[in-house]
Design an enzyme around this catalytic site. Structure first.
Site, mmCIF file in Angstrom:
data_model
loop_
_atom_site.group_PDB
_atom_site.id
_atom_site.type_symbol
_atom_site.label_atom_id
_atom_site.label_comp_id
_atom_site.label_asym_id
_atom_site.label_seq_id
_atom_site.Cartn_x
_atom_site.Cartn_y
_atom_site.Cartn_z
ATOM 1 N N THR A 94 0.869 -1.177 0.000
ATOM 2 C CA THR A 94 0.000 0.000 0.000
ATOM 3 C C THR A 94 0.902 1.222 0.000
ATOM 4 O O THR A 94 1.480 1.582 1.028
ATOM 5 C CB THR A 94 -0.925 0.011 1.219
ATOM 6 N N LYS A 170 -6.879 1.265 -3.673
ATOM 7 C CA LYS A 170 -6.514 0.703 -2.367
ATOM 8 C C LYS A 170 -6.597 1.769 -1.272
ATOM 9 O O LYS A 170 -7.141 1.517 -0.182
ATOM 10 C CB LYS A 170 -5.107 0.122 -2.437
ATOM 11 N N LYS A 239 -0.605 6.220 8.084
ATOM 12 C CA LYS A 239 0.100 6.434 6.812
ATOM 13 C C LYS A 239 -0.850 6.383 5.630
ATOM 14 O O LYS A 239 -0.795 7.223 4.718
ATOM 15 C CB LYS A 239 1.199 5.372 6.677
#
Length: 292
Positions: A94, A170, A239
């Site tokens: 990711t 994503k 994040k």
């Protein structure tokens, strides 16, 4: 296929194991050697360097963040230096949309191929080969790695011919997951402050209005207040929200809920939540309401 696998963390270990079970020839590399040895007992070959893991038809990476991917791909004797012409890098990490774009350009310049294939699912789902894969890349490239994606997931959704858009999907998905966690936490703080049983409330929600895995899994964690051990650590959730906001900034898309989630993660981390599961942001509302 002959495939290298780099990154044997909570997710990568299960993914690499399922590649072996599907009959692929896996050469694994991880900075922590013990994690490689576990795979060797299952039939994998141990690579002593990243370069050694890049000698097959493809290499798959599953790493924590942009910095780790940059180090592995662009570092000395890394993926770009080592992958042969025509071989494919499958990135399941990711990462930011911007980095995905850089990866695609670098591999094209080196005569290599690149497929972005980030996955949805927690480590237990990765272990059972039931991940959902969002894949993007040139059609022939995606077709070539389809056996790998089939080995790690129950379904593959082809997003685009442009790799970076798989990473955008994503990030948008993780934004939605975090939104559910936050809203569950607020609703459960409301009924909890009134003295109702949070566990029974989750049972009601998931057996009637919201019978989806995301509500069942995270509702249960929030109701029980069990946020350790972390299947997906809070710093990683933080994040991902920051990366979603960065993509939104580039596209000039206001995301006020994402901004709220960024602050919720900052609150959690500022209060020592680094080792907690990201679902721990769902417990903040109860604390704000004065509940134990």
């Amino acid at each position: 296929m002959e495939i290298g696998f780099i990154g044997l963390g909570h997710m990568g270990a299960g993914m690499a194991t399922n590649l072996l079970k599907a009959g692929h020839d896996v050469t694994a590399y991880n900075r922590t050697r013990a994690k490689v040895e576990t795979l060797v007992t299952l039939g994998a070959k141990a690579a002593v360097s990243m370069s050694e893991a890049c000698q097959g038809d493809a290499v798959m990476t599953m790493l924590a963040n942009d910095e780790a991917v940059e180090d592995v791909v662009f570092g000395e004797r890394g993926v770009v230096d080592s992958l042969r012409v025509g071989a494919i890098h499958v990135s399941s990490s990711t990462i930011s949309v911007a980095l995905s774009e850089r990866l695609a350009a670098a591999h094209a310049k080196a005569g290599q191929r690149f497929v972005a294939a980030p996955v949805f699912g927690r480590p237990d789902v990765a272990a059972t080969g039931q991940l959902v894969v969002a894949a993007a890349g040139a059609p022939d490239d995606v077709k070539a790695v389809a056996p790998l994606l089939d080995a790690i997931g129950r379904s593959t959704f082809i997003v685009s011919e442009i790799p970076k858009f798989a990473n955008l999907v994503k990030l948008s998905g993780n934004f939605l997951f975090a939104s559910v966690i936050e809203s569950l936490g607020e609703a459960m703080a409301l009924i909890g402050k009134a003295g109702l049983d949070r566990g029974r409330y989750v049972d009601f929600l998931t057996s009637t209005l919201f019978g989806l895995p995301v509500y069942k899994v995270y509702g249960g964690l929030i109701a029980d207040g069990i946020f350790e051990p972390a299947a997906f650590a809070a710093p990683l959730g933080s994040k991902d929200i920051r990366l979603a906001l960065a993509a939104a900034d580039d596209l000039r898309v206001p995301m006020p809920i994402a901004s709220l989630l960024r602050d919720r993660f900052l609150t959690l981390l500022a209060n020592g939540g680094d080792k907690l599961d990201w679902s721990a942001i769902g417990g903040l509302a109860a604390k704000d309401a004065g509940l134990k």
